[in-house]
Design an enzyme around this catalytic site. Structure first.
Site, short mmCIF file in Angstrom:
data_model
loop_
_atom_site.label_atom_id
_atom_site.label_comp_id
_atom_site.label_asym_id
_atom_site.label_seq_id
_atom_site.Cartn_x
_atom_site.Cartn_y
_atom_site.Cartn_z
N CYS A 15 13.15 -51.84 -15.40
CA CYS A 15 14.16 -50.79 -15.45
C CYS A 15 13.68 -49.55 -14.70
O CYS A 15 12.53 -49.50 -14.22
CB CYS A 15 14.49 -50.41 -16.90
SG CYS A 15 13.06 -49.73 -17.79
N CYS A 18 10.50 -48.06 -16.02
CA CYS A 18 9.27 -48.71 -15.52
C CYS A 18 8.88 -48.14 -14.17
O CYS A 18 7.69 -47.94 -13.88
CB CYS A 18 9.50 -50.22 -15.41
SG CYS A 18 9.78 -51.06 -16.98
N CYS A 131 38.22 -55.71 10.85
CA CYS A 131 38.55 -54.81 9.75
C CYS A 131 39.63 -53.78 10.12
O CYS A 131 40.64 -53.66 9.44
CB CYS A 131 37.30 -54.05 9.29
SG CYS A 131 35.83 -55.05 9.12
#
Length: 550
Positions: A15, A18, A131
């Site tokens: 996490c 950590c 796109c």
């Protein structure tokens, strides 16, 4: 005092907390510019002399994490390859799309001498034929459709026939402007050289273009992909369309048949249907979007079928023929022979990498079974001088992934870094209406990776935004780790799903839990509120809650 930069593998981080503990541990011994990442399981930092890497490993161990392999990162100011000599360029980029421009700009910022080789239109697929043109036309089709079809009593709206020719002209003007602003103008801005022509490798450090031989210290292959055409008898003799040529039509057909119902087929099929074209989507599989969650596939097919788009699933394509302007597609479905007739035929069966003309074997660059360039986690090919990025590698076919990879390729090839590509959290969007979006793992993928899984499925009729819009076909699905509650995947069919999925991507990337979503304030009457309601659905029936009571 000189410093040396390292990248250290660290096991046991789970996490953000950590990460902070590892960063504090390394900083306590004098490490500088420390950055830990629990998802990649690594920490990057600089060590001033005489501090050694073993001291760094010991510090990580004392913080109760396991230090693994350490890699020295050779980073210099400016180009890291300037000390090599004799070549015409530091960096030759083959292609001019998202990956190519991202890499060329980054390399130029390092101070490298850069050339870009392009055989066709500057800007690649996204701005020219992908796109930009498709989404602006999809928006026009949405407006046309809503003017004729809505669920609000008392509104008397209508729309006449669309002027397709003018819409295409307006689309072309937008494409031309963005191609100039976002691509061509940047060539002079960053000072790299554009070479028009076909690039062909002669050896491991030389390409031939227009009869000239050009050498470089490093290369990037970013040639993209193009429509893949299936081997169906008679198809080569028919005037079929691809996603490129379909958007160049000067007039609308009465009927459009589409072979393939992936994202290209779905988007363009719905686009033409909304302009009054009778559309039939045909596919070999039994379900559309087989790689998506089953609930998502079913909801998407239901929504599009409600709009009177015709699907033929489980089709075996026997042959295609053409009589005058009429195309006939002969298929067999459940043993029954059928003929689909249409004035235009769109082939939308995936894409293939553009590698045929590169003569890659001369450069000792290996390709995969579909012609894709094989690259490692650092985007190096089997020739350490040559890198590859974007659609030519057949990774996730998104321009934002290509641009991300292009930047990493330049950092590694020119900047001397050792950045590794991380595609664990890649959001995807299909721009149908309703839109389809996903990020992270499906339920099946999570189980295959050994997770004990909890899922939550929230019908769209439980989302207030959908109720007031009177558009309730769709759903949210969350996939979570049953032990920790961490979100592993988010999947939805809904209006504005493409906007919602970015918030979901952040939640998955940074290890948020279902509880985190439940405890976060979500603005009422937004589609994004569906994320919170879906998180509540793990443990509650949201239909029995008052508005905003979550």
């Amino acid at each position: 005092m000189s410093t040396r930069k390292y990248r250290l593998q660290v096991e046991g981080m789970t996490c953000a907390g950590c990460e902070k503990r590892v960063e504090r541990a390394l900083s306590s011994i004098g490490a500088k510019n420390v950055e830990a990442n629990f998802r990649r399981g690594e920490a990057g930092f600089e060590l001033p002399e005489p501090i050694g890497i073993e001291q760094a490993k010991e510090a990580v161990h004392k913080a109760h994490y396991k230090a693994g392999e350490a890699e020295a990162v050779h980073q210099q100011k400016g180009s890291a390859i300037r000390d090599e000599g004799g070549e015409d360029y530091d960096f030759i980029v083959i292609g001019s799309g998202g990956a190519a421009f991202s890499a060329a700009i980054k390399a130029a910022e390092y101070g490298a001498k850069v050339a870009m080789i392009e055989r066709g239109m500057i800007g690649g697929t996204c701005v020219n034929i992908g796109c930009i043109p498709s989404k602006t036309l999809l928006r026009s089709a949405e407006i046309q459709y809503l003017a004729k079809n809505h669920s609000f009593l008392g509104l008397h709206t209508s729309a006449g026939p669309a002027d397709w020719k003018k819409l295409v002209e307006q689309k072309d003007e937008l494409v031309k402007r963005l191609r100039r602003q976002k691509y061509m103008d940047l060539i002079d801005e960053y000072g790299f050289e554009l070479i028009r022509g076909e690039a062909r490798f002669i050896n491991e450090k030389t390409v031939e273009v227009n009869g000239d031989e050009l050498t470089a210290k490093r290369f990037l292959i970013a040639t993209g992909a193009s429509p893949s055409i299936p081997d169906i008898p008679g198809l080569k003799e028919v005037d079929y369309l691809t996603s490129t040529s379909l958007l160049e039509l000067k007039e609308l057909p009465k009927r459009l048949a589409v072979i393939g119902s992936g994202y290209i087929g779905l988007e363009l099929g719905q686009l033409f249907h909304r302009f009054g074209v009778e559309v039939t989507l045909m596919q070999r599989g039994q379900k559309i979007l087989p790689g998506y969650e089953p609930e998502i596939s079913e909801a998407a097919e239901k929504a599009l079928t409600e709009q009177c788009i015709r699907f033929i699933a489980g089709a075996t394509f026997e042959r295609v023929e053409q009589n005058g302007d009429l195309k006939k597609i002969h298929v067999t479905v459940n043993g029954e022979k059928k003929i689909v007739e249409a004035e235009q035929l769109l082939v939308a069966t995936g894409r293939k990498p553009n590698t045929d003309a590169l003569n890659l074997q001369a450069a000792n660059v290996q390709v995969g079974p579909r012609g894709e360039v094989l690259a490692d986690g650092y985007l190096r090919t089997t020739n350490p001088r040559i890198y590859a990025a974007g659609d030519v590698t057949l990774g996730p076919q998104f321009v934002y992934v290509a641009a991300y990879q292009g930047g990493i390729a330049a950092d590694n090839a020119i900047g001397g870094l050792a950045r590794k590509v991380n595609l664990d959290v890649v959001p995807s969007v299909i721009f149908t209406d309703p839109a389809i979006a996903a990020v992270g793992l499906t339920e099946k993928q999570a189980k295959e990776r050994g997770y004990e899984v909890r899922t939550s499925v929230l019908p769209l009729d439980a989302v207030p935004r959908a109720l007031v819009n009177r558009e309730t076909t769709g759903l949210f699905k969350l996939v979570a780790d049953a032990k920790t509650g961490k979100l592993l995947g988010v999947h939805l069919v809904a209006e504005n799903a493409g906007d919602v999925i970015y918030a979901a991507a952040l939640a998955v990337k940074f290890g948020l839990t279902a509880e985190d979503l439940r405890e976060s304030l979500a603005p009422y009457l937004t589609m994004a509120e569906g994320l919170k309601l879906a998180a509540l659905t793990f443990d509650k029936d949201v239909n029995k809650l008052s508005c905003c009571a979550g």
